[in-house]
Enzyme design. Structure first.
Site, mmCIF file in Angstrom:
data_model
loop_
_atom_site.group_PDB
_atom_site.id
_atom_site.type_symbol
_atom_site.label_atom_id
_atom_site.label_comp_id
_atom_site.label_asym_id
_atom_site.label_seq_id
_atom_site.Cartn_x
_atom_site.Cartn_y
_atom_site.Cartn_z
ATOM 1 N N LEU A 21 0.813 -1.217 0.000
ATOM 2 C CA LEU A 21 0.000 0.000 0.000
ATOM 3 C C LEU A 21 0.843 1.263 0.000
ATOM 4 C CD1 LEU A 21 -2.503 -1.076 2.826
ATOM 5 C CD2 LEU A 21 -2.579 -1.668 0.388
ATOM 6 N N TYR A 36 2.875 11.803 -11.330
ATOM 7 C CA TYR A 36 2.242 10.828 -10.440
ATOM 8 C C TYR A 36 1.742 9.623 -11.235
ATOM 9 C CZ TYR A 36 -1.133 8.751 -7.203
ATOM 10 O OH TYR A 36 -1.833 7.874 -6.422
ATOM 11 N N PRO A 60 -43.792 13.605 39.348
ATOM 12 C CA PRO A 60 -44.759 12.732 40.026
ATOM 13 C C PRO A 60 -46.132 13.378 40.129
ATOM 14 C CG PRO A 60 -42.657 12.646 41.172
ATOM 15 C CD PRO A 60 -42.539 13.733 40.136
ATOM 16 N N GLY A 61 -47.167 12.598 39.807
ATOM 17 C CA GLY A 61 -48.544 13.066 39.898
ATOM 18 C C GLY A 61 -49.035 13.831 38.687
#
Length: 369
Positions: free
Chosen positions: A53, A103, A281-282
């Protein structure tokens, strides 16, 4: 199997080595530019498969193209021949190998070395002309435009789009790795004289920029990219890998009042909306019904009572739910419904609704259960 990986510190190398280990390959010889060349001679005597690679794509001096893409390949093959090692060799070339630039010329020269090596030794060689690769652990301003765009957008930096109509061929790193493992098994995907990764994607540069920019916007509009589109899915995964480490989290808008809070988490036009509801709660919430809008409730903490009643009936249906036993409750259309916290701590409910809230068409009608 003992596997030699050159370019082990690079983008493809790091991903490959991680997946080799995931699949149980423990004898991996890692060779990078930081290693002494004597290691290469040692590894080539003993390896059973070679992933070559290593290469050069952005040197300070153009002469480094031939040195890195041709010279190292020549040395590798020479050492394999010296030790009479018949290990198959896989090399990563580039679609640029057909171009008449420094390249491309250097990559083509490396390919030719492999073809000659095969003719001389009858050793299996796998030459991959890869397109523009992208994925996690890639480097901005080096590996790929995708990495550069993801890095910059995640940091509110400008991105440069020279030609928005230029079409790119992209290939995701996980698709590359799947193909590489086929090569290990001796079953590469071949087209003419070259091996190829069968899954690639084409996209225009301007469209790519817009897609990546849209990922950043999802935190504000609570959307999720279209994961049915495979390229979008892969790009989004790549984008997330470029988030600054101090910006993995983001705040949501909590709509708070004495009863608790309601916070939208995700909004998608095609899959609806997810929210987190907290009731003290409630407290009772809801007491409304819908024509078409439908929901799913999932209590994840606390104790609750979900109650239903048809508008023309006195009969009430109840479901007691608790974070101790996760259970989804569908909220059908045509039933007024409520959820009450019957426990002693906050009731936390994940709520999904099939459509995002539209204030112009809320489809929500108050009626006590």
């Amino acid at each position: 199997m003992k596997i030699l990986v050159t370019g082990s510190k690079g983008f493809v190398g790091k991903n490959l080595i991680a997946e080799l280990r995931n699949k149980g390959y423990n004898d991996i010889y890692e060779f990078s530019r930081e290693c002494d060349n004597s290691l290469l001679e040692k590894y080539t005597k003993d390896c059973d498969f070679v992933f070559h690679l290593a290469g050069v794509n952005r040197p300070n001096d153009e002469n480094e193209f031939m040195e890195g893409n041709f010279g190292l390949t020549a040395e590798l093959l020479s050492l394999l021949k010296k030790s009479s090692n018949k290990a198959p060799v896989l090399i990563t070339s580039s679609i640029q190998a057909v171009r008449d630039n420094p390249y491309g010329i250097s990559k083509k020269a490396g390919e030719d070395l492999l073809f000659d090596y095969y003719k001389e030794t009858d050793v299996k060689v796998f030459i991959y002309r890869l397109p523009n690769l992208f994925g996690k652990w890639s480097k901005p301003n080096y590996n790929t435009v995708v990495a550069t765009y993801c890095h910059n957008v995640a940091r509110n930096l400008d991105i440069q789009i020279n030609n928005p109509d230029a079409e790119l061929t992209l290939c995701y790193i996980d698709d590359v790795l799947e193909e590489f493992f086929r090569a290990i098994d001796g079953k590469p995907t071949i087209s003419d004289d070259y091996c190829v990764v069968p899954v690639t994607h084409k996209i225009k540069l301007g469209e790519l920029a817009n897609v990546i920019k849209s990922f950043k916007e999802t935190r504000g509009n609570l959307s999720i990219p279209n994961m049915e589109d495979s390229l979008t899915k892969k790009l989004y995964s790549t984008y997330l890998s470029f988030l600054p480490e101090n910006e993995f989290s983001y705040d949501l808008k909590m709509n708070c009042d004495p009863r608790g809070s309601f916070t939208e988490f995700i909004r998608t036009p095609e899959r609806g909306q997810v929210s987190i509801n907290v009731s003290k709660p409630g407290i009772t919430k809801g007491n409304h019904w819908h024509h078409t809008k439908n929901e799913k409730f999932l209590v994840v903490s606390g104790e609750g009572l979900i109650r239903f009643r048809k508008p023309d009936s006195e009969e009430i249906t109840e479901y007691r739910v608790s974070g101790e036993k996760l259970q989804v409750v569908d909220i059908p259309t045509g039933y007024t419904h409520s959820i009450v916290n019957v426990g002693e701590k906050d009731l936390v409910t994940v709520m999904w609704v099939n459509e995002c809230f539209n204030p112009e068409k809320p489809d929500t009608y108050f009626l006590e259960v």
